[in-house]
Design an enzyme around this catalytic site. Structure first.
Site, mmCIF file in Angstrom:
data_model
loop_
_atom_site.group_PDB
_atom_site.id
_atom_site.type_symbol
_atom_site.label_atom_id
_atom_site.label_comp_id
_atom_site.label_asym_id
_atom_site.label_seq_id
_atom_site.Cartn_x
_atom_site.Cartn_y
_atom_site.Cartn_z
ATOM 1 C CG HIS A 173 -3.663 -3.474 3.061
ATOM 2 N ND1 HIS A 173 -2.750 -3.055 4.008
ATOM 3 C CD2 HIS A 173 -4.117 -2.345 2.460
ATOM 4 C CE1 HIS A 173 -2.660 -1.736 3.989
ATOM 5 N NE2 HIS A 173 -3.481 -1.282 3.065
ATOM 6 C CB CYS A 183 -0.990 -0.031 1.169
ATOM 7 S SG CYS A 183 -2.349 1.160 0.975
ATOM 8 C CD GLU A 230 -1.464 -5.929 5.554
ATOM 9 O OE1 GLU A 230 -2.168 -4.964 5.951
ATOM 10 O OE2 GLU A 230 -1.164 -6.095 4.359
#
Length: 232
Positions: free
Chosen positions: A196, A99, A198
């Site tokens: 994202h 990001c 994660e």
């Protein structure tokens, strides 16, 4: 025994709706050792660099005035992370930008950003929005074995194709033509993704997050082997 590379993650307050530990968990699950890097700390002893999401990059860094929708910059963070990026680039240390980290990698190499785009922000209440990205021929299409991915979306700034820095090649494009992933040519392993991976909603199915983090950690393990890191 497989070496466990140390991966530096600059430590900053996570924005609302995000958790710093999600980045650490993703690195650990892929076989790496996450190491928090406070301001002023370099990459000594590190075998990889992960730049996380967060506050908007200062537009002065790419020669633009601040857009009304651009957040006030954290210049200390910009300085620290740019210093780490340039060190990793100089030393050939693997880089993963997520990001903001994706955007900062582009800026560090001389590119620019779109300061506000519609349709990519998180939904009201903080849930991620979702859209498809089209994968170009290269690392991600090989990792995932497909030409498209459904990814989460939590940003309002982006890398435009015409603002891509020299040496970066697109790995994924959004339906509106924005660069959703990229790789630096001539570097052992330097990748940015706008989504994202994660976050729990991406990690739950394994298909989206695991291949990317495993590839990153594997590249870092190669660096660890080269410098003679003892096995855990």
């Amino acid at each position: 025994m497989r070496l466990k590379p140390r991966i530096g993650i600059p430590l900053w307050r996570a924005p609302a709706g995000e958790r710093f530990r999600h980045y650490e968990e993703s690195v650990s699950q892929a076989g790496g050792e996450p190491v928090r890097l406070p301001p002023g700390q370099g990459l000594a002893g590190m075998h990889g660099l992960l730049i996380t999401g967060g506050v908007d990059v200062d537009p002065a860094l790419y020669g633009q005035p601040r857009h009304p929708r651009t957040q006030p910059p954290n210049r200390e963070r910009d300085r620290h992370e740019l210093s780490l990026l340039h060190e990793a680039l100089r030393r050939g240390i693997p880089i993963l930008g997520i990001c903001r980290g994706h955007q900062l990698l582009n800026v560090a190499l001389g590119g620019r950003l779109l300061q506000h785009v519609e349709g990519h922000e998180a939904e009201e209440g903080g849930a991620s929005s979702w859209h498809l990205v089209m994968l170009t021929e290269g690392l991600l299409s090989a990792l995932y074995g497909t030409q498209s991915l459904l990814v989460n979306s939590r940003h309002h700034q982006a890398v435009p194709i015409e603002g891509l820095a020299p040496g970066l090649r697109p790995l994924a494009l959004s339906p509106d033509g924005l660069v959703e992933a990229m790789q630096l040519e001539g570097h052992p392993w330097a990748v940015g993704v706008q989504w994202h991976p994660e976050r729990p909603e991406m990690r739950a199915g394994e298909a989206h997050a695991a291949p990317l983090f495993r590839a990153f950690v594997a590249a870092c393990a190669t660096v660890a082997e080269d410098v003679g890191l003892p096995p855990p």
